[in-house]
Write a protein that holds these residues in place. Sequence first.
Motif, PDB file in Angstrom:
ATOM      1  N   PHE A  21      30.686  44.884  37.395  1.00  0.00           N
ATOM      2  CA  PHE A  21      31.482  43.679  37.176  1.00  0.00           C
ATOM      3  C   PHE A  21      32.506  43.926  36.070  1.00  0.00           C
ATOM      4  CE2 PHE A  21      31.180  38.852  36.107  1.00  0.00           C
ATOM      5  CZ  PHE A  21      32.377  38.633  36.754  1.00  0.00           C
ATOM      6  N   TYR A  80      29.195  29.766  39.936  1.00  0.00           N
ATOM      7  CA  TYR A  80      30.079  30.923  40.014  1.00  0.00           C
ATOM      8  C   TYR A  80      29.624  31.904  41.101  1.00  0.00           C
ATOM      9  CZ  TYR A  80      32.836  34.989  38.683  1.00  0.00           C
ATOM     10  OH  TYR A  80      33.702  36.061  38.698  1.00  0.00           O
ATOM     11  N   PHE A  82      30.099  35.721  42.206  1.00  0.00           N
ATOM     12  CA  PHE A  82      30.590  37.017  41.772  1.00  0.00           C
ATOM     13  C   PHE A  82      31.474  37.639  42.852  1.00  0.00           C
ATOM     14  CE2 PHE A  82      26.723  36.440  39.260  1.00  0.00           C
ATOM     15  CZ  PHE A  82      27.193  36.745  37.997  1.00  0.00           C
ATOM     16  N   PRO A  83      32.428  38.477  42.458  1.00  0.00           N
ATOM     17  CA  PRO A  83      33.309  39.114  43.449  1.00  0.00           C
ATOM     18  C   PRO A  83      32.491  39.789  44.563  1.00  0.00           C
ATOM     19  CG  PRO A  83      34.092  39.580  41.230  1.00  0.00           C
ATOM     20  CD  PRO A  83      32.773  38.888  41.076  1.00  0.00           C
ATOM     21  N   ARG A 125      35.680  45.730  36.988  1.00  0.00           N
ATOM     22  CA  ARG A 125      36.725  44.904  37.626  1.00  0.00           C
ATOM     23  C   ARG A 125      37.334  44.033  36.521  1.00  0.00           C
ATOM     24  NH1 ARG A 125      37.092  45.154  42.857  1.00  0.00           N
ATOM     25  NH2 ARG A 125      38.209  43.186  42.935  1.00  0.00           N
ATOM     26  N   THR A 126      38.218  44.646  35.760  1.00  0.00           N
ATOM     27  CA  THR A 126      38.673  44.088  34.494  1.00  0.00           C
ATOM     28  C   THR A 126      39.230  42.677  34.621  1.00  0.00           C
ATOM     29  OG1 THR A 126      39.257  46.341  33.854  1.00  0.00           O
ATOM     30  CG2 THR A 126      40.094  44.562  32.478  1.00  0.00           C
ATOM     31  N   ALA A 127      40.098  42.453  35.590  1.00  0.00           N
ATOM     32  CA  ALA A 127      40.735  41.142  35.723  1.00  0.00           C
ATOM     33  C   ALA A 127      39.705  40.066  36.061  1.00  0.00           C
ATOM     34  CB  ALA A 127      41.824  41.193  36.797  1.00  0.00           C
ATOM     35  N   ASP A 128      38.805  40.372  36.993  1.00  0.00           N
ATOM     36  CA  ASP A 128      37.781  39.401  37.379  1.00  0.00           C
ATOM     37  C   ASP A 128      36.862  39.092  36.206  1.00  0.00           C
ATOM     38  OD1 ASP A 128      38.637  39.130  40.016  1.00  0.00           O
ATOM     39  OD2 ASP A 128      37.451  40.841  40.689  1.00  0.00           O
ATOM     40  N   TYR A 129      36.483  40.129  35.464  1.00  0.00           N
ATOM     41  CA  TYR A 129      35.552  39.916  34.354  1.00  0.00           C
ATOM     42  C   TYR A 129      36.221  39.132  33.227  1.00  0.00           C
ATOM     43  CZ  TYR A 129      31.858  40.860  30.976  1.00  0.00           C
ATOM     44  OH  TYR A 129      30.837  40.720  30.062  1.00  0.00           O
ATOM     45  N   ARG A 130      37.479  39.426  32.962  1.00  0.00           N
ATOM     46  CA  ARG A 130      38.202  38.685  31.923  1.00  0.00           C
ATOM     47  C   ARG A 130      38.303  37.210  32.299  1.00  0.00           C
ATOM     48  NH1 ARG A 130      42.802  40.983  32.278  1.00  0.00           N
ATOM     49  NH2 ARG A 130      42.356  42.688  30.822  1.00  0.00           N
ATOM     50  N   GLU A 131      38.620  36.933  33.551  1.00  0.00           N
ATOM     51  CA  GLU A 131      38.716  35.545  34.001  1.00  0.00           C
ATOM     52  C   GLU A 131      37.354  34.847  33.906  1.00  0.00           C
ATOM     53  OE1 GLU A 131      40.116  32.950  37.922  1.00  0.00           O
ATOM     54  OE2 GLU A 131      39.912  35.128  38.049  1.00  0.00           O
ATOM     55  N   PHE A 132      36.291  35.566  34.277  1.00  0.00           N
ATOM     56  CA  PHE A 132      34.943  35.015  34.194  1.00  0.00           C
ATOM     57  C   PHE A 132      34.603  34.631  32.749  1.00  0.00           C
ATOM     58  CE2 PHE A 132      30.523  36.029  33.083  1.00  0.00           C
ATOM     59  CZ  PHE A 132      29.838  35.116  33.872  1.00  0.00           C
TER      60      PHE A 132
END
Length: 230
Positions: A125, A65, A67-68, A128-135
């Motif tokens: 991290f 993975y 990270f953004p 960044r709600t959308a990125d963290y939810r997807e992670f």
Amino acid sequence: MDTFFLLVFIFWLGALLKKHPPSGPLMYLIPIVLCAYVLYRLWRQGYFLGHAGWRMRVIPRLQAYHFPPILEAKLRQHIPQLSRQDYTLACQALRIYLLLRYDQQEQDSSIVLPSQAVRLLWREFVLRTADYREFCQTVMFSPLHYDLEEEFTPVLSAARQRQFQHCWRAAAQIRDFGPPMADGMPLLFALDQKIGMDSGWRHKMENGSLRSQFQGQVYDSVFSADALPA
């Protein structure tokens, strides 16, 4: 191999819908083989192995993975001298901590976070709600909650000392994200000092005990060194 079995399934299903299913043993053999293959693939991915299976699935995803990219700039706002290599180490330490945190979540217990840099990186991290939810959905297969309002107070009570001990032991046993630092200290404990974070934790072994320092306060004898793994 997956493509082959998919084509076989499509052929069998198409024949069935057209009311011209394979005759004889093939009528039953094809679905049995397909089901066996699906179960085998699920077993290989750890779906039937409980927590050990979860680790089997998650660790390769955590390793791969990325990270953004924005997180590097966000962390540098807190640590101006942060280099690219320092950021890479921080990401590795965060991977270790998230793995440990899920382990403790499964055991209904808590684990300390002995690195301020990792705390800040994780916080950025989460924001960044959308990125963290997807992670959480695609890498960890489970939500990992972070309380943005929580303020960390480094009070080393007896319970927190045990948490430090457990965290050290668990972090020292993880080799999937690189070896410990040259002095044998787990990366999660060594990170803040390694990257020169003035406001971070400082940990070192002295006379058989771990000495931890945070925000000018020193805590000795968190646990005995003879309790540590070799």
